[in-house]
Write a protein that holds these residues in place. Sequence first.
Motif, PDB file in Angstrom:
ATOM      1  N   GLY A 264       0.789  -1.235   0.000  1.00 48.36           N
ATOM      2  CA  GLY A 264       0.000   0.000   0.000  1.00 48.36           C
ATOM      3  C   GLY A 264       0.814   1.275   0.000  1.00 48.36           C
ATOM      4  N   ARG A 265       2.163   1.147  -0.035  1.00 44.02           N
ATOM      5  CA  ARG A 265       2.955   2.379  -0.023  1.00 44.02           C
ATOM      6  C   ARG A 265       2.813   3.158  -1.333  1.00 44.02           C
ATOM      7  NH1 ARG A 265       6.655   0.162   3.247  1.00 44.02           N
ATOM      8  NH2 ARG A 265       7.805  -0.768   1.538  1.00 44.02           N
ATOM      9  N   ILE A 266       2.660   2.400  -2.452  1.00 34.28           N
ATOM     10  CA  ILE A 266       2.467   3.093  -3.734  1.00 34.28           C
ATOM     11  C   ILE A 266       0.980   3.381  -3.891  1.00 34.28           C
ATOM     12  CG2 ILE A 266       2.536   2.824  -6.241  1.00 34.28           C
ATOM     13  CD1 ILE A 266       5.169   1.401  -5.962  1.00 34.28           C
ATOM     14  N   LYS A 267       0.652   4.650  -4.042  1.00 35.41           N
ATOM     15  CA  LYS A 267      -0.759   5.040  -4.144  1.00 35.41           C
ATOM     16  C   LYS A 267      -1.163   5.275  -5.603  1.00 35.41           C
ATOM     17  CE  LYS A 267      -1.345   5.984   0.503  1.00 35.41           C
ATOM     18  NZ  LYS A 267       0.022   5.806   0.939  1.00 35.41           N
ATOM     19  N   GLY A 268      -0.215   5.679  -6.410  1.00 37.81           N
ATOM     20  CA  GLY A 268      -0.514   6.008  -7.812  1.00 37.81           C
ATOM     21  C   GLY A 268      -0.928   4.773  -8.597  1.00 37.81           C
ATOM     22  N   LEU A 269      -1.705   5.001  -9.647  1.00 43.16           N
ATOM     23  CA  LEU A 269      -2.189   3.904 -10.480  1.00 43.16           C
ATOM     24  C   LEU A 269      -1.218   3.685 -11.628  1.00 43.16           C
ATOM     25  CD1 LEU A 269      -4.594   2.017 -10.497  1.00 43.16           C
ATOM     26  CD2 LEU A 269      -5.749   3.612 -12.039  1.00 43.16           C
ATOM     27  N   GLY A 270      -0.802   2.417 -11.778  1.00 48.00           N
ATOM     28  CA  GLY A 270       0.133   2.091 -12.861  1.00 48.00           C
ATOM     29  C   GLY A 270      -0.599   1.581 -14.077  1.00 48.00           C
ATOM     30  N   PRO A 271       0.089   1.496 -15.197  1.00 47.64           N
ATOM     31  CA  PRO A 271      -0.548   1.035 -16.432  1.00 47.64           C
ATOM     32  C   PRO A 271      -0.804  -0.471 -16.411  1.00 47.64           C
ATOM     33  CG  PRO A 271       1.769   1.549 -16.818  1.00 47.64           C
ATOM     34  CD  PRO A 271       1.493   1.872 -15.386  1.00 47.64           C
ATOM     35  N   ARG A 272      -2.033  -0.849 -16.831  1.00 48.03           N
ATOM     36  CA  ARG A 272      -2.367  -2.274 -16.848  1.00 48.03           C
ATOM     37  C   ARG A 272      -1.604  -3.021 -17.925  1.00 48.03           C
ATOM     38  NH1 ARG A 272      -8.634  -1.726 -17.531  1.00 48.03           N
ATOM     39  NH2 ARG A 272      -7.837  -0.003 -18.741  1.00 48.03           N
ATOM     40  N   TYR A 273      -1.224  -2.284 -18.978  1.00 45.26           N
ATOM     41  CA  TYR A 273      -0.571  -2.945 -20.112  1.00 45.26           C
ATOM     42  C   TYR A 273       0.931  -2.932 -19.985  1.00 45.26           C
ATOM     43  CZ  TYR A 273      -1.282   1.910 -20.703  1.00 45.26           C
ATOM     44  OH  TYR A 273      -1.369   3.232 -20.435  1.00 45.26           O
ATOM     45  N   CYS A 274       1.453  -2.411 -18.886  1.00 41.97           N
ATOM     46  CA  CYS A 274       2.898  -2.397 -18.704  1.00 41.97           C
ATOM     47  C   CYS A 274       3.141  -2.774 -17.248  1.00 41.97           C
ATOM     48  CB  CYS A 274       3.445  -1.007 -19.027  1.00 41.97           C
ATOM     49  SG  CYS A 274       5.223  -0.980 -19.239  1.00 41.97           S
ATOM     50  N   PRO A 275       2.642  -3.942 -16.833  1.00 41.12           N
ATOM     51  CA  PRO A 275       2.666  -4.290 -15.411  1.00 41.12           C
ATOM     52  C   PRO A 275       4.058  -4.697 -14.957  1.00 41.12           C
ATOM     53  CG  PRO A 275       1.751  -6.096 -16.686  1.00 41.12           C
ATOM     54  CD  PRO A 275       2.093  -5.014 -17.670  1.00 41.12           C
ATOM     55  N   SER A 276       4.286  -4.593 -13.664  1.00 40.38           N
ATOM     56  CA  SER A 276       5.541  -5.102 -13.120  1.00 40.38           C
ATOM     57  C   SER A 276       5.458  -6.627 -13.095  1.00 40.38           C
ATOM     58  CB  SER A 276       5.744  -4.565 -11.704  1.00 40.38           C
ATOM     59  OG  SER A 276       4.672  -5.001 -10.891  1.00 40.38           O
ATOM     60  N   ILE A 277       6.593  -7.272 -12.970  1.00 43.65           N
ATOM     61  CA  ILE A 277       6.618  -8.740 -12.980  1.00 43.65           C
ATOM     62  C   ILE A 277       5.838  -9.290 -11.778  1.00 43.65           C
ATOM     63  CG2 ILE A 277       8.896  -8.864 -11.827  1.00 43.65           C
ATOM     64  CD1 ILE A 277       7.654 -11.287 -14.565  1.00 43.65           C
ATOM     65  N   GLU A 278       5.912  -8.578 -10.630  1.00 39.20           N
ATOM     66  CA  GLU A 278       5.167  -9.068  -9.469  1.00 39.20           C
ATOM     67  C   GLU A 278       3.653  -8.954  -9.713  1.00 39.20           C
ATOM     68  OE1 GLU A 278       7.591  -6.763  -9.392  1.00 39.20           O
ATOM     69  OE2 GLU A 278       7.223  -5.140  -7.974  1.00 39.20           O
ATOM     70  N   ASP A 279       3.269  -7.911 -10.438  1.00 39.70           N
ATOM     71  CA  ASP A 279       1.877  -7.725 -10.790  1.00 39.70           C
ATOM     72  C   ASP A 279       1.411  -8.850 -11.718  1.00 39.70           C
ATOM     73  OD1 ASP A 279      -0.201  -6.130 -10.206  1.00 39.70           O
ATOM     74  OD2 ASP A 279       0.098  -4.718 -11.865  1.00 39.70           O
ATOM     75  N   LYS A 280       2.266  -9.209 -12.680  1.00 44.42           N
ATOM     76  CA  LYS A 280       1.903 -10.256 -13.639  1.00 44.42           C
ATOM     77  C   LYS A 280       1.686 -11.588 -12.944  1.00 44.42           C
ATOM     78  CE  LYS A 280       4.772  -8.437 -17.350  1.00 44.42           C
ATOM     79  NZ  LYS A 280       5.832  -8.757 -18.313  1.00 44.42           N
ATOM     80  N   ILE A 281       2.624 -11.973 -12.047  1.00 40.65           N
ATOM     81  CA  ILE A 281       2.463 -13.297 -11.430  1.00 40.65           C
ATOM     82  C   ILE A 281       1.344 -13.277 -10.399  1.00 40.65           C
ATOM     83  CG2 ILE A 281       4.766 -14.169 -11.931  1.00 40.65           C
ATOM     84  CD1 ILE A 281       5.657 -13.501  -9.209  1.00 40.65           C
ATOM     85  N   ASN A 282       1.054 -12.102  -9.874  1.00 40.46           N
ATOM     86  CA  ASN A 282      -0.041 -11.983  -8.917  1.00 40.46           C
ATOM     87  C   ASN A 282      -1.393 -12.079  -9.619  1.00 40.46           C
ATOM     88  OD1 ASN A 282      -1.010 -11.534  -6.261  1.00 40.46           O
ATOM     89  ND2 ASN A 282      -1.456  -9.413  -6.807  1.00 40.46           N
ATOM     90  N   ARG A 283      -1.548 -11.353 -10.714  1.00 40.90           N
ATOM     91  CA  ARG A 283      -2.839 -11.311 -11.403  1.00 40.90           C
ATOM     92  C   ARG A 283      -3.070 -12.506 -12.317  1.00 40.90           C
ATOM     93  NH1 ARG A 283      -3.031  -6.124 -14.591  1.00 40.90           N
ATOM     94  NH2 ARG A 283      -4.874  -7.094 -15.466  1.00 40.90           N
TER      95      ARG A 283
END
Lengths: 620, 460
Positions: A264-283
């Motif tokens: 929760g430290r990052i509040k800004g919204l990142g791009p769905r089409y350029c996700p971080s690797i942790e985002d990819k394996i999570n989603r």
Amino acid sequence: MFPEYDIVVVGAGHAGCEAAAAAANMGSKVLLATMNMNTIAQMSCNPAMGGVAKGQIIREIDALGGYSGIISDKSTIQFRMLNKSKGPAMWSPRTQNDRMRFAEEWRLALERTPKVDFWQEMITGLLIEKDRVVGVKTSLGIKIMSKAVILTNGTFLNGLIHIGEKQFGGGRSGEKAAKGITEELIALGFESGRMKTGTPPRVDGRSLDYSKMEEQPGDKEPGRFSYLDTPKLKEQRSCFITYTNNEVHSTLEQGFDRSPMFNGRIKGLGPRYCPSIEDKINRFAERDRHQIFVEPEGWDTVEIYVNGFSTSLPEDIQYAAMKRIPGFEKAKMFRPGYAIEYDYFPPTQLQLTLETKLIDNLYFAGQINGTTGYEEAACQGLMAGINAHHKTREIDPFVLKRSDAYIGVLIDDLINKGTDEPYRMFTSRAEFRILLRQDNADIRLTPLGHEIGLASTERLQRVEAKNHKVKELTHTLATRKIIPKEVNEVLGHLQTASLKEKAPIINLLKRPEINIQQLAEVDSVTQKHFETYSKEILDQTEIQIKYANYIDKEKQLAQKMESLDSFKIKKGFDYDELKALSSEAKEKLNQIKPQTIGQASRISGVSPADISILMVYLGK
Amino acid sequence: MNVNPTNAKEDTIVALSTAQGVGAIAVIRLSGPSAISITNKVFKGKDLEKEGSHTLHFGTIRDEGKVIDEVVVSLFVAPHSFTKEDVTEISCHGSPYIVQRLIQVFLKHGARLAKPGEFTQRAFLHGAFDLAQAEAVADLINADTEAAHQAALNQMRGGFSERIQALRQELIHFASMIELELDFGEEDVEFADRGDLKALIEQLLEAINGLVNSFDLGNVIKNGVPTVIAGKPNAGKSTLLNALLNEEKAIVSNIPGTTRDFIEDEVTIGGINFRFIDTAGLRETTDTIEAIGVKRTQEQMQKASLIIYMFDLAEDTIVEVNREINQLENLGIPFLKVANKMDVAQPELKAALEKMEGITYISAGNKENIEGLKEKILEAVNLGNFKTGDTVVTNLRHYDSLLRSRNALNDVLAGLGNNITGDFLAMDIRQALHHLGEITGEITTDDLLTNIFSKFCIGK
């Protein structure tokens, strides 16, 4: 110490550089202010230009007389035309670039532009008089006067970098953040938000085992972005493809509790089409691998960009996980990946010229508007530069329609729909994709660019010659008749239906299975004709003939949209007066203040019924 | 939100400009650059394109060679018209059925259904109105649109639309898959299976055809259930019609074959409108004119929703009755067996018929058991979930969108047949989605991107 400038451009990234060059080339006296003159035109993300939809934008910038295409061509280490197996609207040029060469070429190009001055210092505020910007303030307290100001601050406004549990202020790895501007704009009544983006680690190319990866070389016949004669590529560098695996994923997961994304430290919204690797394996937990694209950073440097592995996990986790990727077992890391949060200003606060609605002569371009990508930034800079120049000279605004250019789609989307996540261009955002091709950006835009005094006369002459030759060749093909008994055997070999009667050879080109090169096999006279034309002319002629039906269909749709776009709404119109409008429509229309009925129809929350009412009230 | 920019003044629009419902005369108006040429295509009479403004022309409107109605066309050449565009006004007979058919024909030939208030809007846009007049119209438009919206909602509750909605969702999925391979083809993504896409398009087309047909049926019900009275000559068909109508309408005589063409009239039974069609008798004949009548009777029977088959208890034999019932069963259209002249029945025929079920005995001449027959007629027409109160215009609006979706989907199919690339397929699919969206809700390109981002892992 400073004269009064026509335009001050704050920030020297892709947007700032294009803005400064365009305004100066049109005749404005420009000051380009940057925090560090050694980092002009940095590629903060991957060392590549173009790609699907983005390559079209670079060609559009070039066609209008911008620099991005030329600079990219001069620093290219690999060229690929993507999507060649698809229709011509999808063909997308992309280059890998030498990161240092790219920045150097931009700096030199700007130095050679006579009306551009430079100043290295942080700009901390704006000088405003009666809702109109009249200059900027620097961190040293200097006041620099100008008729217009273009803000292209990128990720620097209150930039905050995250690596694992550590965070520190900065606009880019190793560079400090910019303070003061956001606070001042908010005080002036602007609304701001936070966005997030990220980059992957960079590694030492000598430590990688490429034999475990798949090589991706450049095209055998490399093309280029610019419609001018930029130098041809003689040699190219390859990229490499490898994949993550479950071991990589489980290693990364060990760091999830220290991830600023998940805690929760990052509040800004990142791009769905350029996700971080942790985002990819999570989603997408069901996927057991993700593609990693290994990109060289230049001709000479050993540094490598690990595309697809963007992350803000702690550096020890990044390192441990990366070493489990095939080919990366002995990898040496140069810089860790990181995420960055920055301020942006919802672009619905802008006009179609990118001038703010609140403060006259103040323009925003690039990531400050919530976009992502070099190409998206560069084209906004170009349009802001042109329009700031026009405004200070009291010339009509220069606005591209959605059917003119991807640039038109991008700005129209930003202004009317706004964006919650970093906005990237996709071809699917364009309703007239078939018209907005990379092969005809010059035909579409160079006449417009020449008219405003940006594209050179040489560019215009080239387009006119291209149009003339295509017309001439089309006429030749339409009048050259072929006879069944002379061609049917070859047609059989080409696996296409035989002719029943004498027909113009152009008819064969309309068959999906026949390309223009094959016409030469069918008819020796046509073959002779072809010898006098370049490949560009042959390709252009083929596209215009083969896809005429689809092109015409889109042109008709575009005309329908245009008739709504030509329907102007008076400035300062009060929508509250219209009782028949829905309350949501009233609110949105009062906020966006559309200039035409067409623009109003693209605002979310405005229904067709609202548009009918508007048309009845406003139509004249 | 995207608005289909159909307000463009290049379109030619059509709508009924008199009140809905039955009247002596109805007026249909077309406005736009092709108003005269479209009218001329279906009008048999003078060549309208050669006639001057403010002239009247008598003739017939035909669809595929068949006369729909006799009409008078008024011509107004731009700018001398209400909208300041080319305008034709077609005065036709005031039955909702005829009006609907005429509008359908104009749609087929390239006109677009006018939106509520669109004629007024065009008039305003071309400077025929001042602002004060326009203000009054704006409130009207708003009311119309809400009513149209409500009517559309009612229609959405039907099972067919749910199916369209479900199939449209699948089409969105496919469209996303195609956009995915276009925008992210360089990445590690799966591609849309063209065979599956083709199967889906065929399903959609089938559902749309079903909807198009159900629209026709719905309107048939609304405009009267076509009911054919058939039977051998002199079985008493015209007498029955008169009994139902309670007035002398058909030419009644006892010479077999008096009714050579059909006579139509409408009777409301239990709140439902029936369009009774009295026909020439069915028999082998040498009389040429009557032979034509018999042929047309057969055609009418094919189109009927219900057939009342009458036979003559005084004259017919059981063999004839059985043969004719067999023939009717082969038609596959619901029919009622009605035995006429029960007062003068042959005892042996009556005895033979007693084994047969579902026969209604009447005497048309004496008006005996006509009420009983009416009940049977009501029972025979299964009206299902048909709701009254939908306005004709709303239906036509959907019909218009359905036809446009169907055209776009056929283009997708043709494209698949030619192996065209995804970018061109996507263009036609988007058109189809747009028109389906007009029926079921809105669609924007953002829907496609949202679908892509939620379902696929993309991005480096």
